[in-house]
Scaffold this motif. Structure first.
Motif, PDB file in Angstrom:
ATOM      1  N   ASP A 208      44.085  45.095  30.312  1.00 36.37           N
ATOM      2  CA  ASP A 208      44.080  46.482  30.786  1.00 36.37           C
ATOM      3  C   ASP A 208      43.178  47.359  29.919  1.00 36.37           C
ATOM      4  O   ASP A 208      42.458  48.215  30.431  1.00 36.37           O
ATOM      5  CB  ASP A 208      45.524  47.017  30.757  1.00 36.37           C
TER       6      ASP A 208
ATOM      7  N   LEU B 110      42.955  39.566  38.029  1.00 33.13           N
ATOM      8  CA  LEU B 110      43.904  39.166  36.980  1.00 33.13           C
ATOM      9  C   LEU B 110      44.095  37.658  36.937  1.00 33.13           C
ATOM     10  O   LEU B 110      44.725  37.145  36.011  1.00 33.13           O
ATOM     11  CB  LEU B 110      45.264  39.839  37.235  1.00 33.13           C
TER      12      LEU B 110
ATOM     13  N   SER C 155      50.707  45.698  34.041  1.00 28.85           N
ATOM     14  CA  SER C 155      49.291  46.090  33.957  1.00 28.85           C
ATOM     15  C   SER C 155      48.385  44.873  33.807  1.00 28.85           C
ATOM     16  O   SER C 155      47.174  44.989  33.906  1.00 28.85           O
ATOM     17  CB  SER C 155      49.089  47.017  32.757  1.00 28.85           C
TER      18      SER C 155
ATOM     19  N   PRO D  88      44.947  49.300  42.170  1.00 26.12           N
ATOM     20  CA  PRO D  88      45.495  48.554  41.023  1.00 26.12           C
ATOM     21  C   PRO D  88      44.823  47.184  40.893  1.00 26.12           C
ATOM     22  O   PRO D  88      44.456  46.544  41.895  1.00 26.12           O
ATOM     23  CB  PRO D  88      46.980  48.432  41.373  1.00 26.12           C
ATOM     24  N   SER D  89      44.676  46.739  39.651  1.00 24.67           N
ATOM     25  CA  SER D  89      43.849  45.565  39.334  1.00 24.67           C
ATOM     26  C   SER D  89      44.231  44.321  40.141  1.00 24.67           C
ATOM     27  O   SER D  89      43.363  43.523  40.510  1.00 24.67           O
ATOM     28  CB  SER D  89      43.957  45.271  37.837  1.00 24.67           C
TER      29      SER D  89
ATOM     30  N   GLU E 152      54.376  43.997  27.481  1.00 17.38           N
ATOM     31  CA  GLU E 152      53.375  45.034  27.243  1.00 17.38           C
ATOM     32  C   GLU E 152      53.359  45.403  25.768  1.00 17.38           C
ATOM     33  O   GLU E 152      54.325  45.136  25.044  1.00 17.38           O
ATOM     34  CB  GLU E 152      53.708  46.295  28.078  1.00 17.38           C
TER      35      GLU E 152
ATOM     36  N   THR F 241      37.747  38.577  31.910  1.00 15.01           N
ATOM     37  CA  THR F 241      39.149  38.283  32.247  1.00 15.01           C
ATOM     38  C   THR F 241      39.609  37.001  31.558  1.00 15.01           C
ATOM     39  O   THR F 241      40.725  36.942  31.020  1.00 15.01           O
ATOM     40  CB  THR F 241      39.335  38.168  33.776  1.00 15.01           C
TER      41      THR F 241
ATOM     42  N   ARG G 299      47.935  52.116  22.809  1.00 16.08           N
ATOM     43  CA  ARG G 299      48.297  53.161  23.767  1.00 16.08           C
ATOM     44  C   ARG G 299      48.903  54.351  23.038  1.00 16.08           C
ATOM     45  O   ARG G 299      49.591  55.161  23.659  1.00 16.08           O
ATOM     46  CB  ARG G 299      49.335  52.607  24.755  1.00 16.08           C
TER      47      ARG G 299
END
Ligand code: NAI
Length: 340
Positions: free
Chosen positions: A179, A100, A173, A74-75, A216, A320, A238
């Motif tokens: 993401d 992140l 995320s 995971p990031s 999100e 980023t 998404r």
């Protein structure tokens, strides 16, 4: 030289990389795997026939069994896992995003820069996709003139939305822009060779309004201005009912380019009682199958030829920074200037 590899993460994407390394990437052996999920380690041993499995990353990375690591965790773990890999003298392939947190990424970048003998590569796989490379060569030869605008769509299929909702209830995320839109942010920088100087991002949750409280988004859009006044419009989402929709348009003073203006699965057209039907690409692993293989091959070649890959830690940092500016713009509902 045969490069001995360990892979960290055997989830949605880790499995794709593992299978590629085992079947389609010459001059390497995937001999170790790490996951915090026991069934995945079982899968690694029983199905992938990977000899050494670890439930702790540091145990794998400090072992003399491997020369290089694929970080597909995971990031939020990427920087920590890169730092440990460099500490133990391993070459690193890391999935996007590099991290992140900007401060953390800068520290990692320093570690990478002070270990030039080790290869570091970041997984912006679209740069290894045949169609994007073809488009880039047209742009670089000046065939569409000066770029004035880029329009990028990156929308995941609706079929993945339910599992994303389940994931988002317990994890963050990093937000839609870091993401998902980060690939398009990288494309904008890559195609233009310029930096993004200001962004205005907006978004809407329609099908799952509960995503609002989780920071999100189902659908987000960003209007960007580059340091030479080039315009970029990014749509990330998404919820594409038809499949995995990745589309890019580049408008120049002498012409336009479109990459995948419809997300075709292949060259087949079906004509039947429902009309003329073009099957659609359904998943990132399908659309970018060859790009994932090609980037892994390039990583191995870079180790063997002692050269640096095209995608750098600086590309990761910039992407980023911009993605976080988009999230800030969306959350604060204002235009954000990016200072370099
Ligand atoms: P996932 O949640 O399906 O899998 C995560 C894996 O990491 C699992 O195997 C888990 O056991 C392992 N893991 C978690 N914490 C760990 C730790 N502390 N030490 C060792 N292993 C640990 O995640 P997914 O979707 O495969 O994503 C992984 C990364 O790949 C993310 O950074 C994501 O942004 C990136 N990604 C990139 C894509 C692309 O288009 N290039 C597409 C999908 C994901």
């Amino acid at each position: 030289m045969n490069v001995r590899i360990g892979i960290a993460g055997l989830g949605r994407l880790g499995r794709v990389h593992a299978q590629n390394l085992l079947s389609s990437v010459p001059d390497c052996s995937l001999i170790a795997a790490c996951s915090v999920i026991e069934e995945e380690l079982q899968f690694a041993r029983d199905i992938l026939r990977i000899t050494y499995t670890f439930s702790n990353y540091e145990d794998m990375i400090r072992s003399d069994l491997i020369d290089a690591v694929f970080i597909i965790t995971p990031s939020g773990f990427h920087c920590e896992h890169i730092n440990l890999a460099f500490k133990y003298g391993k070459h690193v392939f890391c999935e996007k995003p590099i991290g992140l947190d900007v401060h953390e990424i800068k520290q990692t970048q320093q570690i990478i820069q002070s270990n030039q003998e080790l290869v570091f590569m970041l997984g912006f796989m679209r740069r290894y996709d045949e169609s994007y490379r073809y488009a880039k060569s047209i742009v670089d030869r000046g065939e569409i003139g000066d770029i004035t605008l880029l329009r990028c769509y990156g929308i995941d299929p609706t079929s993945g939305l339910e599992s994303f909702i389940a994931f988002a209830k317990h994890n963050f995320s990093g937000g839609l822009f870091i993401d998902m839109a980060i690939h398009d942010i990288d494309l904008v920088r890559w195609f233009t060779g310029h930096e993004i100087s200001q962004v205005w991002a907006i978004g809407k949750n329609s099908l799952y309004p509960e995503l609002d409280a989780l920071r999100e988004l189902e659908t987000g859009a960003v209007m960007m201005q580059l340091d030479n006044n080039t315009i970029a419009l990014i749509v990330a989402g998404r919820n594409a009912a038809h499949g995995y929709h990745i589309e890019t348009e580049i408008i120049g003073t002498k012409g336009m380019i479109r990459v995948a203006q419809t997300p075709d699965k292949n060259l087949v057209t079906i004509m039947n009682a429902h009309g003329v039907i073009r099957p659609c690409s359904q998943h990132f692993s399908e659309r970018f199958r060859d790009a994932f293989i090609e980037e892994a091959r390039e990583f191995i070649r870079c180790i063997q030829e002692k050269r640096s890959p095209q995608v750098t830690a600086q590309d990761g940092l910039q992407a980023t920074v911009i993605a976080l500016a988009c999230q800030e713009s969306y959350e604060g509902n204002h235009l954000v200037q990016i200072d370099y």
